[in-house]
Scaffold this motif. Structure first.
Motif, PDB file in Angstrom:
ATOM      1  N   LEU A  67       9.220  -5.738  -2.987  1.00  0.00           N
ATOM      2  CA  LEU A  67      10.357  -6.633  -3.202  1.00  0.00           C
ATOM      3  C   LEU A  67      10.010  -7.952  -3.865  1.00  0.00           C
ATOM      4  CD1 LEU A  67      12.146  -6.197   0.231  1.00  0.00           C
ATOM      5  CD2 LEU A  67      12.643  -5.027  -1.915  1.00  0.00           C
ATOM      6  N   LYS A  68       8.769  -8.358  -3.750  1.00  0.00           N
ATOM      7  CA  LYS A  68       8.417  -9.696  -4.244  1.00  0.00           C
ATOM      8  C   LYS A  68       8.134  -9.685  -5.746  1.00  0.00           C
ATOM      9  CE  LYS A  68       3.506  -9.322  -3.277  1.00  0.00           C
ATOM     10  NZ  LYS A  68       2.369  -9.786  -2.565  1.00  0.00           N
ATOM     11  N   ASN A  69       8.458 -10.797  -6.361  1.00  0.00           N
ATOM     12  CA  ASN A  69       8.119 -10.968  -7.773  1.00  0.00           C
ATOM     13  C   ASN A  69       6.627 -11.182  -7.885  1.00  0.00           C
ATOM     14  OD1 ASN A  69      10.697 -10.838  -9.017  1.00  0.00           O
ATOM     15  ND2 ASN A  69      11.161 -12.850  -8.191  1.00  0.00           N
ATOM     16  N   PRO A  70       5.976 -10.558  -8.878  1.00  0.00           N
ATOM     17  CA  PRO A  70       4.537 -10.776  -9.044  1.00  0.00           C
ATOM     18  C   PRO A  70       4.279 -12.234  -9.414  1.00  0.00           C
ATOM     19  CG  PRO A  70       5.425  -9.506 -10.869  1.00  0.00           C
ATOM     20  CD  PRO A  70       6.534  -9.688  -9.892  1.00  0.00           C
ATOM     21  N   PRO A  71       3.129 -12.757  -9.007  1.00  0.00           N
ATOM     22  CA  PRO A  71       2.835 -14.151  -9.362  1.00  0.00           C
ATOM     23  C   PRO A  71       2.724 -14.301 -10.879  1.00  0.00           C
ATOM     24  CG  PRO A  71       0.887 -13.071  -8.462  1.00  0.00           C
ATOM     25  CD  PRO A  71       2.030 -12.113  -8.310  1.00  0.00           C
ATOM     26  N   VAL A  72       3.169 -15.424 -11.351  1.00  0.00           N
ATOM     27  CA  VAL A  72       3.086 -15.711 -12.781  1.00  0.00           C
ATOM     28  C   VAL A  72       1.631 -16.017 -13.112  1.00  0.00           C
ATOM     29  CG1 VAL A  72       3.789 -17.300 -14.596  1.00  0.00           C
ATOM     30  CG2 VAL A  72       5.431 -16.588 -12.858  1.00  0.00           C
ATOM     31  N   GLU A  73       1.113 -15.307 -14.071  1.00  0.00           N
ATOM     32  CA  GLU A  73      -0.248 -15.573 -14.512  1.00  0.00           C
ATOM     33  C   GLU A  73      -0.164 -16.577 -15.647  1.00  0.00           C
ATOM     34  OE1 GLU A  73      -2.730 -12.181 -15.212  1.00  0.00           O
ATOM     35  OE2 GLU A  73      -1.709 -11.038 -13.660  1.00  0.00           O
ATOM     36  N   ALA A  74      -0.535 -17.779 -15.346  1.00  0.00           N
ATOM     37  CA  ALA A  74      -0.454 -18.839 -16.348  1.00  0.00           C
ATOM     38  C   ALA A  74      -1.684 -19.726 -16.249  1.00  0.00           C
ATOM     39  CB  ALA A  74       0.809 -19.666 -16.130  1.00  0.00           C
ATOM     40  N   ARG A  75      -2.063 -20.269 -17.370  1.00  0.00           N
ATOM     41  CA  ARG A  75      -3.242 -21.131 -17.418  1.00  0.00           C
ATOM     42  C   ARG A  75      -3.113 -22.046 -18.621  1.00  0.00           C
ATOM     43  NH1 ARG A  75      -8.306 -19.709 -20.213  1.00  0.00           N
ATOM     44  NH2 ARG A  75      -9.793 -21.286 -19.650  1.00  0.00           N
ATOM     45  N   VAL A  76      -3.323 -23.320 -18.395  1.00  0.00           N
ATOM     46  CA  VAL A  76      -3.357 -24.272 -19.504  1.00  0.00           C
ATOM     47  C   VAL A  76      -4.764 -24.229 -20.083  1.00  0.00           C
ATOM     48  CG1 VAL A  76      -3.176 -26.700 -20.166  1.00  0.00           C
ATOM     49  CG2 VAL A  76      -1.584 -25.733 -18.477  1.00  0.00           C
ATOM     50  N   LYS A  77      -4.835 -24.126 -21.393  1.00  0.00           N
ATOM     51  CA  LYS A  77      -6.135 -23.998 -22.047  1.00  0.00           C
ATOM     52  C   LYS A  77      -6.127 -24.852 -23.313  1.00  0.00           C
ATOM     53  CE  LYS A  77      -8.915 -20.505 -24.383  1.00  0.00           C
ATOM     54  NZ  LYS A  77      -9.033 -19.126 -24.808  1.00  0.00           N
ATOM     55  N   PRO A  78      -7.159 -25.666 -23.522  1.00  0.00           N
ATOM     56  CA  PRO A  78      -7.207 -26.439 -24.776  1.00  0.00           C
ATOM     57  C   PRO A  78      -7.469 -25.519 -25.970  1.00  0.00           C
ATOM     58  CG  PRO A  78      -9.160 -26.860 -23.426  1.00  0.00           C
ATOM     59  CD  PRO A  78      -8.275 -25.953 -22.635  1.00  0.00           C
ATOM     60  N   TYR A  79      -6.939 -25.911 -27.126  1.00  0.00           N
ATOM     61  CA  TYR A  79      -7.142 -25.116 -28.342  1.00  0.00           C
ATOM     62  C   TYR A  79      -8.622 -24.869 -28.627  1.00  0.00           C
ATOM     63  CZ  TYR A  79      -2.279 -25.935 -29.898  1.00  0.00           C
ATOM     64  OH  TYR A  79      -0.933 -25.972 -30.026  1.00  0.00           O
ATOM     65  N   LYS A  80      -9.451 -25.852 -28.350  1.00  0.00           N
ATOM     66  CA  LYS A  80     -10.858 -25.771 -28.738  1.00  0.00           C
ATOM     67  C   LYS A  80     -11.785 -25.416 -27.568  1.00  0.00           C
ATOM     68  CE  LYS A  80     -10.401 -29.418 -32.172  1.00  0.00           C
ATOM     69  NZ  LYS A  80     -11.088 -30.607 -32.674  1.00  0.00           N
ATOM     70  N   GLU A  81     -11.291 -24.679 -26.587  1.00  0.00           N
ATOM     71  CA  GLU A  81     -12.129 -24.327 -25.440  1.00  0.00           C
ATOM     72  C   GLU A  81     -13.279 -23.402 -25.850  1.00  0.00           C
ATOM     73  OE1 GLU A  81     -10.899 -23.481 -21.131  1.00  0.00           O
ATOM     74  OE2 GLU A  81     -10.952 -21.502 -22.083  1.00  0.00           O
ATOM     75  N   ASP A  82     -12.979 -22.440 -26.690  1.00  0.00           N
ATOM     76  CA  ASP A  82     -14.001 -21.486 -27.123  1.00  0.00           C
ATOM     77  C   ASP A  82     -14.665 -21.974 -28.411  1.00  0.00           C
ATOM     78  OD1 ASP A  82     -13.351 -19.718 -25.011  1.00  0.00           O
ATOM     79  OD2 ASP A  82     -11.673 -18.924 -26.167  1.00  0.00           O
TER      80      ASP A  82
END
Length: 184
Positions: A67-82
């Motif tokens: 019945l539960k909504n799955p957790p939102v998979e979200a992450r803030v990431k800088p453009y130049k992380e990689d």
């Protein structure tokens, strides 16, 4: 009510696929008919509480798991992380943001170009489109001998199965987002 049906449908399908179960196998485990399970998964049927209990018991999960909504998979990431991929002696830098995924059929990059830099892009195979969103600076994109000047806060879409080049024609660094869409 419609949201609950979608949630149960998505959760049931996700659990079944994660366990590599066919609908026949799931029907055997849950004692719910294959046709009813198919209707629930496709959102065409609203299961009763009793049916949800049968499915939960058969899968050995809690009732609320369905019945539960799955957790939102979200992450803030800088453009130049990689680390960037570089060209033109480091004057053209491309940072992968969203890698290719066959389910999305696209990928996204952050690109920086030093003033006076030109980068020659190879043609892509198939029905591929590129989208260039200029954040700062001025970029000239040339496709099949036709040039397009794209300024700050503008974008360009083009069919990328031809040779193409990007030139920073401004005085400072140019930065843009590049999305490549593989339409098949």
């Amino acid at each position: 009510m419609k949201q609950e049906i979608c949630t149960v449908s998505a959760n049931l399908k996700s659990l079944r696929e994660a366990r590599n179960l066919s609908l026949d196998q799931l029907a055997e485990l849950t004692k719910v008919s294959k046709s009813m399970l198919r209707q629930i998964e496709s959102g065409k049927s609203s299961p009763t509480i009793a049916t949800i209990w049968k499915i939960a018991n058969g899968l050995r999960v809690s009732f609320s798991t369905l019945l539960k909504n799955p957790p939102v998979e979200a992450r803030v990431k800088p453009y130049k992380e990689d680390a960037p991929l570089t060209g033109e002696n480091g004057a053209y830098r491309i940072y992968p943001l969203i890698p290719f995924n066959p389910e999305q059929a696209m990928e996204t990059y952050y690109v920086e170009m030093d003033a006076g830099t030109t980068f020659h892009g190879e043609p892509h195979e198939g029905n591929v489109h590129e989208y260039i969103f200029v954040k700062c600076g001025t970029v000239q994109v040339t496709v099949q001998g036709k040039s397009f000047v794209v300024g700050e806060d503008e974008f360009l879409q083009f069919h990328a199965n031809y040779p193409h080049e990007y030139s920073n024609i401004g005085e400072g660094q140019a930065a843009m987002l590049m999305q490549i869409s593989y339409l098949g």
